[in-house]
Structure formats: structure tokens, C-alpha cells
Design an enzyme around this catalytic site. Structure first.
Site, PDB file in Angstrom:
ATOM      1  N   LYS A 128     107.394  26.538  10.602  1.00 26.61           N
ATOM      2  CA  LYS A 128     106.336  26.966   9.833  1.00 26.61           C
ATOM      3  C   LYS A 128     106.218  26.991   8.034  1.00 26.61           C
ATOM      4  CE  LYS A 128     106.535  29.726  13.485  1.00 26.61           C
ATOM      5  NZ  LYS A 128     106.754  31.513  14.510  1.00 26.61           N
ATOM      6  N   GLY A 129     107.384  26.666   8.004  1.00 28.39           N
ATOM      7  CA  GLY A 129     107.721  27.255   6.430  1.00 28.39           C
ATOM      8  C   GLY A 129     106.679  26.369   5.651  1.00 28.39           C
ATOM      9  N   GLU A 168     108.600  19.407   3.354  1.00 26.47           N
ATOM     10  CA  GLU A 168     109.438  20.612   4.017  1.00 26.47           C
ATOM     11  C   GLU A 168     109.407  21.732   3.219  1.00 26.47           C
ATOM     12  OE1 GLU A 168     110.972  22.310   5.400  1.00 26.47           O
ATOM     13  OE2 GLU A 168     112.714  22.279   6.301  1.00 26.47           O
ATOM     14  N   ASP A 169     109.538  22.260   3.012  1.00 27.19           N
ATOM     15  CA  ASP A 169     109.808  23.752   1.911  1.00 27.19           C
ATOM     16  C   ASP A 169     110.065  23.870   1.590  1.00 27.19           C
ATOM     17  OD1 ASP A 169     111.096  24.753   4.818  1.00 27.19           O
ATOM     18  OD2 ASP A 169     110.263  27.085   5.117  1.00 27.19           O
ATOM     19  N   ASP A 199     118.332  23.911   1.791  1.00 27.46           N
ATOM     20  CA  ASP A 199     119.090  24.908   1.221  1.00 27.46           C
ATOM     21  C   ASP A 199     120.654  24.235   1.487  1.00 27.46           C
ATOM     22  OD1 ASP A 199     120.893  27.133   1.790  1.00 27.46           O
ATOM     23  OD2 ASP A 199     120.282  27.870   2.555  1.00 27.46           O
ATOM     24  N   LYS A 201     117.831  24.234  -2.879  1.00 32.15           N
ATOM     25  CA  LYS A 201     118.707  25.424  -4.005  1.00 32.15           C
ATOM     26  C   LYS A 201     119.580  24.251  -4.132  1.00 32.15           C
ATOM     27  CE  LYS A 201     117.040  28.947  -0.720  1.00 32.15           C
ATOM     28  NZ  LYS A 201     118.337  30.352   0.110  1.00 32.15           N
ATOM     29  N   PHE A 227     117.681  33.398  -1.794  1.00 29.76           N
ATOM     30  CA  PHE A 227     116.344  33.932  -0.582  1.00 29.76           C
ATOM     31  C   PHE A 227     115.858  34.290  -1.269  1.00 29.76           C
ATOM     32  CE2 PHE A 227     114.885  34.843   3.095  1.00 29.76           C
ATOM     33  CZ  PHE A 227     115.585  33.888   4.145  1.00 29.76           C
ATOM     34  N   VAL A 228     114.954  33.487  -0.852  1.00 27.36           N
ATOM     35  CA  VAL A 228     113.094  33.321  -1.337  1.00 27.36           C
ATOM     36  C   VAL A 228     112.125  33.345   0.163  1.00 27.36           C
ATOM     37  CG1 VAL A 228     113.546  32.359  -3.328  1.00 27.36           C
ATOM     38  CG2 VAL A 228     113.079  31.465  -2.326  1.00 27.36           C
ATOM     39  N   ASP A 274     109.250  32.265   4.857  1.00 27.25           N
ATOM     40  CA  ASP A 274     109.515  33.981   5.689  1.00 27.25           C
ATOM     41  C   ASP A 274     110.419  34.479   5.795  1.00 27.25           C
ATOM     42  OD1 ASP A 274     110.535  32.498   7.666  1.00 27.25           O
ATOM     43  OD2 ASP A 274     110.269  33.745   9.180  1.00 27.25           O
ATOM     44  N   ARG A 332     105.126  35.178   4.900  1.00 24.94           N
ATOM     45  CA  ARG A 332     104.787  34.290   4.384  1.00 24.94           C
ATOM     46  C   ARG A 332     103.377  33.948   3.818  1.00 24.94           C
ATOM     47  NH1 ARG A 332     108.059  30.351   8.022  1.00 24.94           N
ATOM     48  NH2 ARG A 332     108.089  30.960  10.365  1.00 24.94           N
TER      49      ARG A 332
HETATM   50  P1  IMP Z   1     118.783  24.263   5.901  1.00 27.10           P
HETATM   51  O1  IMP Z   1     118.649  23.350   7.354  1.00 27.10           O
HETATM   52  O2  IMP Z   1     120.321  24.754   5.267  1.00 27.10           O
HETATM   53  O3  IMP Z   1     118.588  23.366   4.588  1.00 27.10           O
HETATM   54  O4  IMP Z   1     118.086  24.633   5.644  1.00 27.10           O
HETATM   55  C1  IMP Z   1     116.092  25.305   5.258  1.00 27.10           C
HETATM   56  C2  IMP Z   1     114.925  25.882   6.300  1.00 27.10           C
HETATM   57  O5  IMP Z   1     115.834  27.053   6.486  1.00 27.10           O
HETATM   58  C3  IMP Z   1     114.262  25.840   5.458  1.00 27.10           C
HETATM   59  O6  IMP Z   1     113.569  24.858   6.508  1.00 27.10           O
HETATM   60  C4  IMP Z   1     113.518  27.116   5.362  1.00 27.10           C
HETATM   61  O7  IMP Z   1     113.013  27.080   7.173  1.00 27.10           O
HETATM   62  C5  IMP Z   1     115.229  28.028   5.781  1.00 27.10           C
HETATM   63  N1  IMP Z   1     115.537  28.484   4.440  1.00 27.10           N
HETATM   64  C6  IMP Z   1     116.366  27.833   3.712  1.00 27.10           C
HETATM   65  N2  IMP Z   1     116.402  28.724   2.795  1.00 27.10           N
HETATM   66  C7  IMP Z   1     115.237  30.121   2.595  1.00 27.10           C
HETATM   67  C8  IMP Z   1     115.030  30.640   1.522  1.00 27.10           C
HETATM   68  O8  IMP Z   1     115.428  31.465   0.723  1.00 27.10           O
HETATM   69  N3  IMP Z   1     113.583  31.526   2.792  1.00 27.10           N
HETATM   70  C9  IMP Z   1     113.792  31.086   3.556  1.00 27.10           C
HETATM   71  N4  IMP Z   1     113.681  30.508   4.016  1.00 27.10           N
HETATM   72  C10 IMP Z   1     114.547  29.794   4.274  1.00 27.10           C
HETATM   73 MG    MG Z   2     111.801  24.416   6.875  1.00 29.08          MG
END
Ligand code: IMP
Ligand code: MG
Length: 182
Positions: free
Chosen positions: A41-42, A97-98, A101, A129, A150-151, A157, A163
Site C-alpha cells: 500500500k506504501g 515503489e515507496d 531497503d 536506503k 525506519f521511516v 507505515d 501512512r
Molecule cells: P525490501 O524488500 O527490503 O527492499 O523492503 C521494501 C519494502 O519494505 C517497502 O516496499 C516497504 O513497504 C517496506 N519498508 C522498507 N523500509 C521501510 C521503512 O523504513 N518504513 C516503512 N516501510 C519500509
Molecule cells: Mg512497499
């Protein structure tokens, strides 16, 4: 316990960054239509603001994956929980994508969409990040690199909260000495 901490990116800075991203997409698409795929949803706040800025003709679709649960660390186990309703074959797809990470979410999504014969797949991420190993995620359009914190806000969220903040803030321990939940 965790509480809302300092503002990392204010509303005006977000607006400026998104205007820049829209100009970059418009330049590359040069009038060719694109399918924006928002990751629920981000990404919804970001996707709406980006789409409103674009001159490129766009259609919209969404998919949802789950990886985080209610913690603040990626589980690494990415599952498709809601699929697109559109056929991506032959289309210029831009994944919206939001935040990137570990990059696992995007890797999984690229893998899924790649089997469906899109004309092209690009990635537009609001935040990335700075952590070792995730810089090999092929982000075509990046709003803002951020530190490894963590944001929340502007779609992001923590356990579904925060959100609808109109800016990005850091979630911090509340300083009462109790450890942050894993
Ligand atoms: P990844 O698969 O580790 O790249 O994580 C990506 C997903 O994790 C994003 O689409 C977010 O939904 C969530 N996410 C990663 N970091 C954060 C954060 O700092 N705050 C909130 N959601 C996060
Ligand atoms: Mg996301």
C-alpha cells in the site's frame, strides 16, 4: 515503544522531488504511454502525486506483496498477495515503489513481471536506503537516497500507522529505556 521522530523529508521537498521525477519520466517516454504499477500500500500517495505531474499518457494498476509484517525489519520472504488486473505484454511498465531497503521486494516483482513479456520494465522509487548490497537494484528514477533508518509517512507505515502523514519522518525509540520491538 516507538514514537514519531524528526522530519526527514518535508512536504515541499517531496513535491519538488516528485516534479523532478515526473520530468525525467516524461523526457524518457517522449509521449509513449506507460503503465504505472503501484506496489500497495506504501506507494499510493507517491503514485497519485507522480501521475498528476506526468504529461505521459498513463494507465494504472496495482499489486501487493507482503514481507514486513508488523516489525521494522524486512523478513526477506516476499509473497505476492494481490496481482495486477492488466496484461502487461507489450507495454512500457514503470514500477512505482515507496522505498527500497534490501531490494528483495523489487527483485521479486521484476521476476514476476519479467515472465509476462512487457516491452520494458523500469523502476521509480521515492526512497532508497543506503545499505550495503542494495545498490545493485536497477532503479531508473530515484527520489531521495536516505540513511538506514525506519521511516514513516507519505504512504509508509509502521504496523499500518502513520501512512497519512504528509511528510516523511523517522520512527524512533521513545527514550524511556525500553528496547524497540524487533
Ligand atoms: P525490501 O524488500 O527490503 O527492499 O523492503 C521494501 C519494502 O519494505 C517497502 O516496499 C516497504 O513497504 C517496506 N519498508 C522498507 N523500509 C521501510 C521503512 O523504513 N518504513 C516503512 N516501510 C519500509
Ligand atoms: Mg512497499
Amino acid at each position: 515503544m516507538l514514537k514519531l521522530g524528526r522530519t526527514l523529508i518535508d512536504t515541499r521537498t517531496l513535491d519538488e522531488g516528485i516534479a523532478r521525477l515526473a520530468a525525467e519520466v516524461d523526457r524518457d517516454q517522449a509521449g509513449r504511454p506507460a503503465l504505472l504499477v503501484g506496489i500497495l500500500k506504501g506507494s499510493v500517495f507517491f503514485l497519485c502525486d507522480l501521475a498528476k505531474r506526468l504529461k505521459t499518457p498513463v494507465s494504472l494498476d496495482f499489486l501487493q506483496v507482503s514481507s514486513y509484517g508488523s516489525g521494522t525489519k524486512s523478513s526477506g520472504n516476499v509473497r505476492l498477495v494481490r496481482d495486477l488486473t492488466t496484461d502487461v505484454a507489450g507495454k512500457d511498465v514503470i514500477i512505482v515503489e515507496d522505498i527500497v531497503d534490501t531490494g528483495r521486494t523489487l527483485q521479486k516483482i521484476i521476476e514476476i513481471l519479467g515472465t509476462r513479456h512487457p516491452k520494458s520494465v523500469k523502476i521509480c522509487a521515492l526512497l532508497q536506503k543506503r545499505i550495503p548490497g542494495n545498490d545493485d537494484v536497477p532503479i531508473d528514477y530515484l527520489g531521495f537516497p536516505i540513511e538506514d533508518v525506519f521511516v514513516v509517512g507519505y504512504g509508509l507505515d509502521h504496523a499500518e500507522a502513520f501512512r497519512n502523514l504528509p511528510y516523511i519522518a523517522v520512527l524512533e525509540p521513545d527514550g524511556d529505556g525500553s528496547p524497540a520491538p524487533a
